[in-house]
Design a protein around this motif. Structure first.
Motif, PDB file in Angstrom:
ATOM      1  N   GLY A   1       0.791  -1.224   0.000  1.00 43.56           N
ATOM      2  CA  GLY A   1       0.000   0.000   0.000  1.00 43.56           C
ATOM      3  C   GLY A   1       0.822   1.272   0.000  1.00 43.56           C
ATOM      4  N   LYS A   2       2.143   1.168   0.186  1.00 44.84           N
ATOM      5  CA  LYS A   2       3.007   2.343   0.217  1.00 44.84           C
ATOM      6  C   LYS A   2       3.712   2.522  -1.128  1.00 44.84           C
TER       7      LYS A   2
ATOM      8  N   THR B   1       4.726   1.306  -6.382  1.00 40.85           N
ATOM      9  CA  THR B   1       3.662   1.130  -5.384  1.00 40.85           C
ATOM     10  C   THR B   1       3.489  -0.352  -5.112  1.00 40.85           C
TER      11      THR B   1
ATOM     12  N   ILE C   1       1.561  -3.424  -4.138  1.00 42.16           N
ATOM     13  CA  ILE C   1       0.159  -3.845  -4.072  1.00 42.16           C
ATOM     14  C   ILE C   1      -0.030  -4.895  -2.982  1.00 42.16           C
TER      15      ILE C   1
END
Length: 603
Positions: A195-196, A254, A256
């Motif tokens: 998520g980052k 990113t 996932i």
């Protein structure tokens, strides 16, 4: 003869003292009186390295026109004996090896200034690990790995970092290597949370990769790579690749997930958290909508997971002035959005569906175990199409030149070739996403790799080799490239892909340690019977290639075997991998040449 023990700091330079002296063997050579260790470097009078050994307890031999440097490696004294009158012996301040003791986290650089591929040796055990990265003379990364040692080609250099806690001494022949301390680490790692987003900057002057453990961990990430001017260079959606970042460029990544991914990179890179994601991702449930605006100056694709999760949505495209351009209902194919235009997406169903691939012709490969259909809209549009259903051997099962049916059943392990001859009306085809693969229309341009058959791979600058390969049995397969000339100038890369568009990479030779010599590039991958992969052969700097490529099943043995010839003379050593070391002798029975043959280029 040296009658007194030699202290560890003493070094001897030994030269044959009589012209025409015979090569000494273990019975008529140097005698070592105890099992303490020494380091030795043996070379010809012109400086060419012949043999070397770190922490040796062997009885080295010395031939005509050779000299040997011996350095004690332990605190205990060691005595050496030499046949009288056949050697000249002198103390020298030159050590046999450049020795470097490294503690955890310390790094060193070794530059190969010799005339042959050589290895950084160590006194570590299998439990002691280091990171190493080998670079070309121009600074481009050649290979990387973790283990206990690494090989360095001529004019290349390696940066090594001690990883484990136990101190380890590393060494390389003193005359052939320049060793010097460096700051930082050979390979740095960062754990990126699900998520980052993160930005990786390539601060160097050459294109280089960032690798990760996503495939091993079963995780996915998005990435977009930008050039130094901010334009998009490449991208990946739900990727498990090792992105290549151009000089002065950067990548936004990113994660996932579902769990963190570890990215590793060399000292040319830096990273920082990013407030911007790689892709503008929005998860929509049934009935929810979202508008995407293309703010770039070129046509862009929207990506979605609709096909994977078998979802569907409505898509309406709007021009820059707000008027409607086109629309699709109940689709799983994401649209292309022109510069300055908008796309309104509304999810319409959560029911699993098959996807429609608009106007897609070519060969559809069925991967399922039961009969399944390929669907068309030919009857509704009044169009016709041609089809040929064939098994894996190419035998035709069924065909038609003017079909109008809405579906064609495809048996298990068979292919269907589809073609539309008329420009109008348009005929679309679709099939269950998870059990069909579409073979690219340009797939005929791919050459077939046949197991154990050499294929010439000569390409001019900028060209690539593109192949497909299907194994006949389960196991580990080796894809090997042998350079025919210009060894120092060519740096081949072999990569496997799932598709003929070469968009979904499985593995690359850059991800595996290259320990086979500077004229070979090797990629190993475990495959299943009938699993077709697409193979791409490129040169690191897009330069010309003069090579041969071959694929083969590795029948891995348990032990090393030996072949003997006349006079019980060792002729060949066959390693468990199938690689071989061949020995050649002169008329007096002396080894004059050792040749390493890399499987499958062994016979």
């Amino acid at each position: 003869m040296v009658s007194d023990g030699l202290l560890a700091t003493n070094t001897l330079l030994c030269l044959p003292g009589v012209a025409g002296a015979e090569k000494q063997d273990a019975r008529n050579g140097m005698q070592l009186d105890q099992a303490d260790t020494k380091q030795e470097e043996q070379g010809l009078s012109d400086g060419t390295l012949v043999a070397s050994n770190l922490n040796s307890i062997a009885h080295p031999t010395l031939a005509d026109d050779e000299e040997m440097v011996i350095t004690g490696s332990t605190a205990n004294a060691v005595s050496f004996g030499f046949p009288y009158g056949k050697y000249s012996i002198e103390n020298t301040g030159e050590p046999a090896y450049a020795r470097v003791p490294l503690n955890q986290g310390e790094s060193y650089q070794f530059i190969n200034v010799g005339t042959r591929l050589d290895t950084i040796e160590s006194d570590g055990t299998t439990k002691d690990k280091l990171d190493f990265v080998v670079y070309l003379a121009n600074g481009t990364e050649s290979s990387r790995g973790s283990g206990t040692s690494g090989q360095i080609g001529v004019d290349r250099y390696a940066v090594i970092t001690q990883v484990t806690a136990n101190p380890v001494t590393y060494g390389a022949p003193y005359r052939n290597f320049i060793a010097r301390p460096v700051g930082g680490y050979a390979i740095s790692r960062v754990e990126s949370e699900a998520g980052k987003s993160y930005i990786f900057h390539n601060n160097g002057t050459l294109m280089n990769p960032i690798y990760n453990n996503s495939r091993k961990a079963g995780n996915l990430f998005d990435y977009v790579i930008y050039k130094s001017d901010g334009t998009v260079y490449s991208y990946g959606f739900n990727s498990q690749a090792g992105p290549m970042i151009p000089a002065s460029g950067y990548a936004i990544v990113t994660v996932i997930g579902p769990s963190p991914i570890i990215f590793d990179y060399t000292d040319d890179f830096s990273w920082e958290p990013s407030s911007e994601p790689a892709f503008l991702r929005v998860t929509l449930s049934k009935g929810e909508s979202y508008t995407y605006t293309n703010i770039s100056n070129r046509l862009r694709n929207l990506h979605s997971t609709a096909k994977t999760v078998k979802g569907k949505f409505d898509a309406v495209l709007y021009k820059a002035d707000g008027t409607e351009q086109s629309r699709r209902n109940d689709t799983s194919t994401a649209p292309q959005v022109g510069a300055g235009k908008k796309a309104l997406i509304t999810v319409t169903s959560d029911t699993p569906i098959t996807f429609l691939s608009g106007g897609e012709q070519g060969t559809w490969i069925y991967r399922g175990s039961q009969e399944a259909p390929v669907l068309t809209n030919a009857k509704e549009t009044g169009g016709t199409y041609q089809f040929i259903v064939a098994d894996q051997t190419g035998k035709v099962i069924r065909e038609h030149k003017e079909a109008k049916d809405n579906q064609q059943q495809v048996p298990a392990n068979a292919n269907i070739h589809l073609a539309v001859t008329a420009a109008t009306p348009a005929v679309n085809f679709g099939a269950p996403y998870r059990v069909f693969a579409v073979k690219n229309k340009d797939d005929s341009k791919l050459d077939e790799l046949i197991e154990l058959i050499e294929k010439e791979a000569d390409f001019t600058a900028g060209q690539q080799g593109k192949y497909w390969f299907t194994p006949k049995e389960d196991g580990i397969y080796r894809f090997a490239v042998k350079e025919k000339s210009n060894f120092a100038e060519q740096q081949p890369i072999v990569a496997l892909f799932t598709d003929p568009d070469f968009s979904n990479q499985l593995v690359s030779s850059t991800e595996q340690a290259q320990i086979y010599g500077w004229d070979y590039t090797v990629l190993e991958y475990e495959m299943k019977e009938g699993q077709t992969v697409c193979v791409k052969l490129t040169e690191t700097n897009s330069s010309a290639l003069q090579t041969v490529i071959m694929a083969a099943h590795m029948a891995l043995g348990k032990d090393t075997s030996y072949e003997y010839g006349k006079g019980n003379r060792l002729n060949k050593v066959i390693l468990f991998t199938g690689d071989q070391i061949q020995l050649d002798y002169d008329l007096n029975g002396n080894v004059i040449k050792r040749t390493k043959k890399v499987f499958p280029f062994t016979d």
